[in-house]
Every structure is written in structure tokens, then in C-alpha cells.
Design an enzyme around this catalytic site. Structure first.
Site, short mmCIF file in Angstrom:
data_model
loop_
_atom_site.label_atom_id
_atom_site.label_comp_id
_atom_site.label_asym_id
_atom_site.label_seq_id
_atom_site.Cartn_x
_atom_site.Cartn_y
_atom_site.Cartn_z
N ILE A 68 71.75 -10.37 -22.28
CA ILE A 68 72.37 -9.37 -22.49
C ILE A 68 73.24 -8.94 -21.41
N PHE A 89 66.09 -3.62 -26.25
CA PHE A 89 64.70 -3.84 -25.90
C PHE A 89 64.61 -5.16 -25.01
N SER A 93 58.66 -7.71 -19.05
CA SER A 93 58.16 -6.75 -19.21
C SER A 93 56.65 -6.51 -18.78
N THR A 142 60.28 3.06 -19.98
CA THR A 142 58.80 3.06 -20.29
C THR A 142 58.60 4.44 -19.53
N ASP A 143 56.91 4.66 -19.44
CA ASP A 143 56.39 5.78 -18.74
C ASP A 143 56.18 5.53 -17.39
N GLU A 144 56.16 4.12 -17.04
CA GLU A 144 55.83 3.67 -15.51
C GLU A 144 56.88 4.08 -14.91
N TYR A 168 58.54 -3.91 -11.39
CA TYR A 168 58.84 -3.89 -12.97
C TYR A 168 59.19 -2.29 -13.18
N LYS A 172 63.27 -0.75 -14.31
CA LYS A 172 63.43 -0.06 -15.42
C LYS A 172 64.13 1.35 -14.78
N ASN A 198 52.21 0.09 -25.52
CA ASN A 198 52.36 -0.30 -27.21
C ASN A 198 51.19 -1.14 -27.50
N ARG A 232 45.31 4.12 -19.57
CA ARG A 232 46.48 3.82 -20.27
C ARG A 232 46.49 4.93 -21.71
N HIS A 303 48.11 -0.72 -8.25
CA HIS A 303 47.80 -0.37 -9.61
C HIS A 303 47.74 0.87 -9.98
P1 NAD Z 1 58.44 -8.53 -24.61
O1 NAD Z 1 58.41 -9.34 -23.24
O2 NAD Z 1 57.33 -8.88 -25.53
O3 NAD Z 1 59.85 -8.99 -25.06
C1 NAD Z 1 61.10 -8.95 -24.30
C2 NAD Z 1 62.26 -9.77 -25.11
O4 NAD Z 1 63.50 -9.56 -24.48
C3 NAD Z 1 61.93 -11.19 -25.28
O5 NAD Z 1 62.08 -11.67 -26.64
C4 NAD Z 1 62.96 -11.99 -24.48
O6 NAD Z 1 63.21 -13.25 -24.92
C5 NAD Z 1 63.84 -10.77 -24.53
N1 NAD Z 1 64.79 -11.06 -23.36
C6 NAD Z 1 64.24 -11.23 -21.93
N2 NAD Z 1 65.47 -11.22 -21.02
C7 NAD Z 1 66.60 -11.15 -21.88
C8 NAD Z 1 67.86 -11.21 -21.43
N3 NAD Z 1 68.33 -11.28 -20.13
N4 NAD Z 1 68.84 -11.16 -22.50
C9 NAD Z 1 68.28 -11.10 -23.94
N5 NAD Z 1 67.01 -11.05 -24.07
C10 NAD Z 1 66.14 -11.06 -23.24
O7 NAD Z 1 58.68 -7.10 -24.29
P2 NAD Z 1 58.05 -5.66 -25.20
O8 NAD Z 1 56.83 -5.41 -24.82
O9 NAD Z 1 58.60 -6.03 -26.62
O10 NAD Z 1 59.07 -4.60 -24.50
C11 NAD Z 1 60.33 -4.28 -25.16
C12 NAD Z 1 60.90 -3.02 -24.17
O11 NAD Z 1 60.01 -1.88 -24.24
C13 NAD Z 1 60.95 -3.51 -23.02
O12 NAD Z 1 62.37 -2.99 -22.29
C14 NAD Z 1 59.88 -3.00 -22.10
O13 NAD Z 1 60.23 -2.34 -20.87
C15 NAD Z 1 59.83 -1.57 -23.07
N6 NAD Z 1 58.38 -1.00 -23.04
C16 NAD Z 1 57.37 -1.94 -23.23
C17 NAD Z 1 56.02 -1.33 -23.50
C18 NAD Z 1 54.81 -1.94 -23.66
O14 NAD Z 1 53.96 -1.91 -23.67
N7 NAD Z 1 55.08 -3.26 -24.41
C19 NAD Z 1 55.80 -0.07 -23.16
C20 NAD Z 1 56.96 0.78 -22.50
C21 NAD Z 1 58.17 0.15 -22.43
O1 TDX Z 2 43.78 -8.84 -17.57
C1 TDX Z 2 44.00 -7.90 -17.46
N1 TDX Z 2 43.12 -7.07 -16.87
C2 TDX Z 2 43.27 -5.69 -16.70
O2 TDX Z 2 42.48 -4.94 -16.35
C3 TDX Z 2 45.35 -7.18 -17.77
C4 TDX Z 2 46.50 -8.05 -18.32
C5 TDX Z 2 45.32 -5.79 -17.49
N2 TDX Z 2 44.58 -5.26 -16.94
C6 TDX Z 2 44.69 -3.61 -16.92
C7 TDX Z 2 45.95 -3.37 -16.02
C8 TDX Z 2 46.31 -1.99 -16.79
O3 TDX Z 2 45.72 -0.88 -16.27
O4 TDX Z 2 45.05 -2.99 -18.06
C9 TDX Z 2 46.11 -2.23 -18.12
C10 TDX Z 2 47.12 -2.51 -19.00
O5 TDX Z 2 47.84 -3.76 -18.56
P1 TDX Z 2 49.00 -4.28 -19.43
O6 TDX Z 2 48.78 -4.66 -20.72
O7 TDX Z 2 49.62 -5.66 -18.32
O8 TDX Z 2 50.14 -3.13 -19.31
P2 TDX Z 2 50.66 -2.31 -18.01
O9 TDX Z 2 50.74 -2.79 -16.76
O10 TDX Z 2 50.02 -0.81 -18.55
O11 TDX Z 2 52.39 -2.04 -18.75
C11 TDX Z 2 52.57 -1.94 -20.18
O12 TDX Z 2 52.82 -0.60 -20.30
C12 TDX Z 2 53.87 -0.31 -19.98
C13 TDX Z 2 53.47 -3.04 -20.50
O13 TDX Z 2 53.18 -4.21 -20.25
C14 TDX Z 2 54.91 -2.49 -19.98
O14 TDX Z 2 55.92 -3.33 -20.37
C15 TDX Z 2 55.34 -1.08 -20.30
O15 TDX Z 2 56.42 -0.56 -19.59
#
Ligand code: NAD
Ligand code: TDX
Length: 360
Positions: A68, A89, A93, A142-144, A168, A172, A198, A232, A303
Site C-alpha cells: 500500500i 484493510f 494486525s 479499530t476500537d483499540e 499495534y 493504527k 471480529n 472483548r 494487556h
Molecule cells: P489480517 O492480518 O488477517 O490481514 C491483513 C492483510 O493485509 C493480509 O492479507 C496482508 O497480506 C495484508 N498486508 C499487510 N501489509 C500490507 C502492505 N504493506 N500492503 C498490502 N497489503 C498488506 O488482518 P484482519 O484481521 O483482516 O484486519 C483487517 C483490518 O481490520 C486491519 O486494518 C485491522 O487493523 C482492522 N481490524 C481488525 C480487527 C480484527 O478483529 N481482526 C478488529 C478491528 C480492526
Molecule cells: O493465546 C491467546 N490467549 C489469550 O488469552 C491469545 C492469542 C489471546 N488471548 C487474549 C488476549 C485478548 O484479551 O484474548 C483476547 C483476544 O486476543 P486477540 O485475538 O489477539 O485479539 P486482540 O488483542 O483483542 O485484538 C484484536 O481485536 C482488535 C485484533 O487482533 C486486532 O487486529 C483488532 O484491532
């Protein structure tokens, strides 16, 4: 709600990741509305082309491997495909990885997103009046970025001050500020969303739910950080994707929208629930419960205690609310992982996974 024409020619970044691939699938499944969808993805460890393998023959979908932050590449894609909306996106992450090594988070989440917005702005500047008005730059945050809540605090609102706690979240938050500034200073029609955790199909198994599921099935420990009482809010990815499309079509440029699942759960309760569901679906031959695999491990540094989102704004302005309950969403998600072992096996057999996930 405005009645403007929704974007039809999209540049989606990170479309091979978890949420991005779900979004691409949902978007293309709509009967009308998408002429072109360019998926720009760097294919980091988290990017998996298999997430979109079933869409391989869709003539509207074009995959480009790239960064990007690559201004020349992005500029070319925007003008060549006459893009009318960017949905960003792409990101690093995973919070734990940001604690181990923050720099890639700064490079992609902050510098990369900044460059993407700058390149979009230059393209947008060159558009005609109507196209400029219709163009959207959607940044998925993100909410974080709001930090951590105490048990009795009200949920995060769009106006809650930023207080990012992990590298992280800081990376963001910084990108959100640049996107906000691009609107405020230059008028770029931006949209920012903040969503909660998610869950759903195609989530990389470093995140809580798929990690616990796969460890359980493989007979490994289920590592709960600290005392497991961190909370969460869980948002099914399909509900998130629907919210993004609504905001893209009807949201007001420059505005911010919170998206939550209305499902606050303590980690330990989630893992116990997951174990109980697996006991029913895939009982251990010896009759033991998967809950016996739970172990409490050292807490994540810094945490965050609790996340929760107030999504009254998107409900009132755009009529969105989550459709999935956590009970129904979790069941569907477990079923998906049970039915898609080749997808998870392909990930857990990579060198990355052997190092990070402790796969055999
Ligand atoms: P993910 O880690 O599953 O996917 C990230 C994708 O971005 C991957 O396909 C990776 O190859 C691509 N990518 C990474 N760096 C890149 C770069 N420099 N250029 C182009 N592509 C690149 O992430 P996700 O969980 O699908 O999250 C998507 C978005 O949503 C992120 O911005 C994350 O911060 C946000 N978000 C995720 C969650 C969650 O619970 N997963 C919650 C809140 C916000
Ligand atoms: O092995 C584990 N044990 C554990 O207790 C892992 C991987 C996580 N955890 C806890 C940490 C968190 O309180 O579970 C909760 C969820 O952890 P993650 O799945 O790593 O998510 P979190 O840190 O909450 O962040 C996620 O939500 C916001 C996404 O990874 C982020 O990309 C998003 O922005």
C-alpha cells in the site's frame, strides 16, 4: 440516509487477509453494484490467496501483489481502473507480534496507510467535479485506539479520546490521525470505522478463537493470558462487512463510525464455551472435556482490560445493527473450521506457523 450512488469500482487493500477476504466475497456476491474490484495485497504471513480461491473466475476481481506504500503502483491502479473508492484493510494486525517487534506496524499501519491516503488524494485532485464528490477513502481502524475500559465504564463512543496502549494500537491511531487530517486540510472524502474483535471464517489462527479451536482439536494446551477476565466484544465478520458497505454508500465524508457486536465476553468464558461446544460436536474418545486443556499463562504486557463499543450512531444514521448473536456466530464459526481442515492445515504446516503456533 443519503441516496447517492454507491461506489462500483473499488480498490480493496489487504483483501487476502481475514476481514478483507470476507469483504471481497460479500461485495462480489451482491447482485449488482460492483464493476471492478482490485485487491492489492502484499501477501505477508497473514495474506492467503486461498481465502479467495473460490472466486478465481470472477471477471470483476483482479489481484495485484504489492505494498500500500508503493505510490507508483497505487497511482497506476487508481487511474487505470478509474477507482471510485478505496477500502483500506491492509495492516499488521496482531497485538502480540507488535509487542515482539513494532517496526513493521509503523511501516505498514502508519507510513503505508499515510502514503495510500496521499496517493489517493493526488488521484482525487485530478478527477472531475462529479467524480471528486463521489470518491471515498475508507480507512478500517479499530476500537483499540481508544485504550482500555474498566468494568463499569461506558462503551467507547466516536468522540472518546484516543489512548492507544499497544504498539499495534499506536500505529493504527497514527494512521487515523493522518486520514482525519487529509479530510480536514484537503477535503479528501474520508470515512473511518472503529470495530471490535471480529470472528468468523478465514481468520488466521494466531487470534484467540481460531487458535483455541485448532489447539483444542490437536490436543494442545489452550493458553489463557493472565486470569482470563479480560473482556472483548465480538463482532461477526459478516456483520462488519455489511456495516462497511452501508458506510461506504451512505456515510458522511469526514465522519467516524463505531461498529460493535454487542457481545461482551470474558476470555475465560469464551474459551470454556468453545470447549463445551466442541465437547458436543467432536467429543474426545476418552470422554474428557476440552476444558481440561485450558492453562493460564503469563499475561500479555500492557494487556487492555476491556473493549466495548457504543454503536448508536451507525444504528441511528444508517440503520445498522448486528444480525448474528454470539451463540449463532460461534457455532457457525466452529462448524466452518471443522469443515475446512485443509485450509488450516496448509497454514499450520508453514515454517511461520511452526515457529509461532508451535505446530508439529
Ligand atoms: P489480517 O492480518 O488477517 O490481514 C491483513 C492483510 O493485509 C493480509 O492479507 C496482508 O497480506 C495484508 N498486508 C499487510 N501489509 C500490507 C502492505 N504493506 N500492503 C498490502 N497489503 C498488506 O488482518 P484482519 O484481521 O483482516 O484486519 C483487517 C483490518 O481490520 C486491519 O486494518 C485491522 O487493523 C482492522 N481490524 C481488525 C480487527 C480484527 O478483529 N481482526 C478488529 C478491528 C480492526
Ligand atoms: O493465546 C491467546 N490467549 C489469550 O488469552 C491469545 C492469542 C489471546 N488471548 C487474549 C488476549 C485478548 O484479551 O484474548 C483476547 C483476544 O486476543 P486477540 O485475538 O489477539 O485479539 P486482540 O488483542 O483483542 O485484538 C484484536 O481485536 C482488535 C485484533 O487482533 C486486532 O487486529 C483488532 O484491532
Amino acid at each position: 440516509m443519503s441516496s447517492r450512488t454507491a461506489p462500483r469500482r473499488l480498490l480493496v487493500t489487504g483483501g487476502c487477509g481475514f476481514i478483507g477476504s470476507n469483504y471481497v466475497r460479500e461485495r462480489l456476491a451482491q447482485a449488482e453494484g460492483t464493476e471492478v474490484l482490485v485487491n492489492l495485497d502484499l501477501l505477508t504471513y497473514a495474506g492467503n490467496p486461498a481465502n479467495l480461491a473460490d472466486l478465481g473466475n470472477d471477471p470483476r476481481l483482479l489481484f495485484v501483489r504489492g505494498d500500500i506504500g508503493d505510490r507508483a503502483l497505487v497511482a497506476d491502479l487508481l487511474s487505470r481502473h478509474r477507482i471510485d473508492a478505496v477500502v483500506n484493510f491492509a495492516a499488521e494486525s496482531h497485538v502480540d507480534r507488535s509487542i515482539d517487534g513494532p517496526e513493521p506496524f509503523v511501516l505498514t499501519n502508519t507510513l503505508g496507510a499515510f502514503r495510500l491516503a496521499e496517493t489517493a488524494r493526488a488521484y482525487w485532485n485530478g478527477l472531475g467535479t462529479e467524480e471528486r464528490a463521489a470518491f471515498r477513502f475508507f480507512h478500517v481502524s479499530t476500537d483499540e485506539v481508544f485504550g482500555s475500559l474498566s468494568p463499569d465504564d461506558p462503551p467507547f463512543r466516536e468522540t472518546t479520546p484516543y489512548a492507544p496502549n499497544s504498539p499495534y494500537a499506536a500505529s493504527k491511531a497514527a494512521s487515523d490521525h493522518f486520514v482525519r487530517a487529509a479530510h480536514h486540510t484537503y477535503g479528501l472524502p474520508t470515512l473511518i470505522s472503529h470495530c471490535t474483535n471480529n470472528y468468523g471464517p478465514y481468520q488466521f489462527p494466531e487470534k484467540l478463537i481460531p487458535l483455541m479451536l485448532l489447539n483444542a482439536l490437536d490436543g494442545k494446551p489452550l493458553p489463557v493470558y493472565g486470569d482470563g477476565t479480560n473482556v472483548r466484544d465480538w463482532l461477526h465478520v459478516a456483520d462488519h462487512c455489511r456495516a462497511i458497505d452501508l458506510i461506504l454508500a451512505h456515510g458522511t465524508p469526514g465522519e467516524v463510525y463505531n461498529i460493535g457486536g454487542l457481545n461482551e465476553v470474558r476470555n475465560i468464558d469464551l474459551v470454556r464455551e468453545l470447549a463445551a461446544l466442541l465437547d458436543g460436536l467432536r467429543p474426545h474418545a476418552d470422554g474428557k472435556s476440552y476444558a481440561e486443556q485450558i492453562v493460564f499463562v503469563a499475561d500479555r504486557p500492557g494487556h487492555d482490560r476491556r473493549y466495548a463499543i457504543d454503536c448508536a450512531k451507525i444504528a441511528a444514521e444508517l440503520g445498522w445493527k448486528p444480525r448474528e448473536t454470539f451463540a449463532s456466530g460461534l457455532r457457525k464459526t466452529i462448524a466452518w473450521y471443522l469443515e475446512n481442515r485443509p485450509w488450516t492445515d496448509a497454514i499450520t504446516q508453514t515454517r511461520y506457523a511452526r515457529e509461532r503456533l508451535g505446530a508439529a
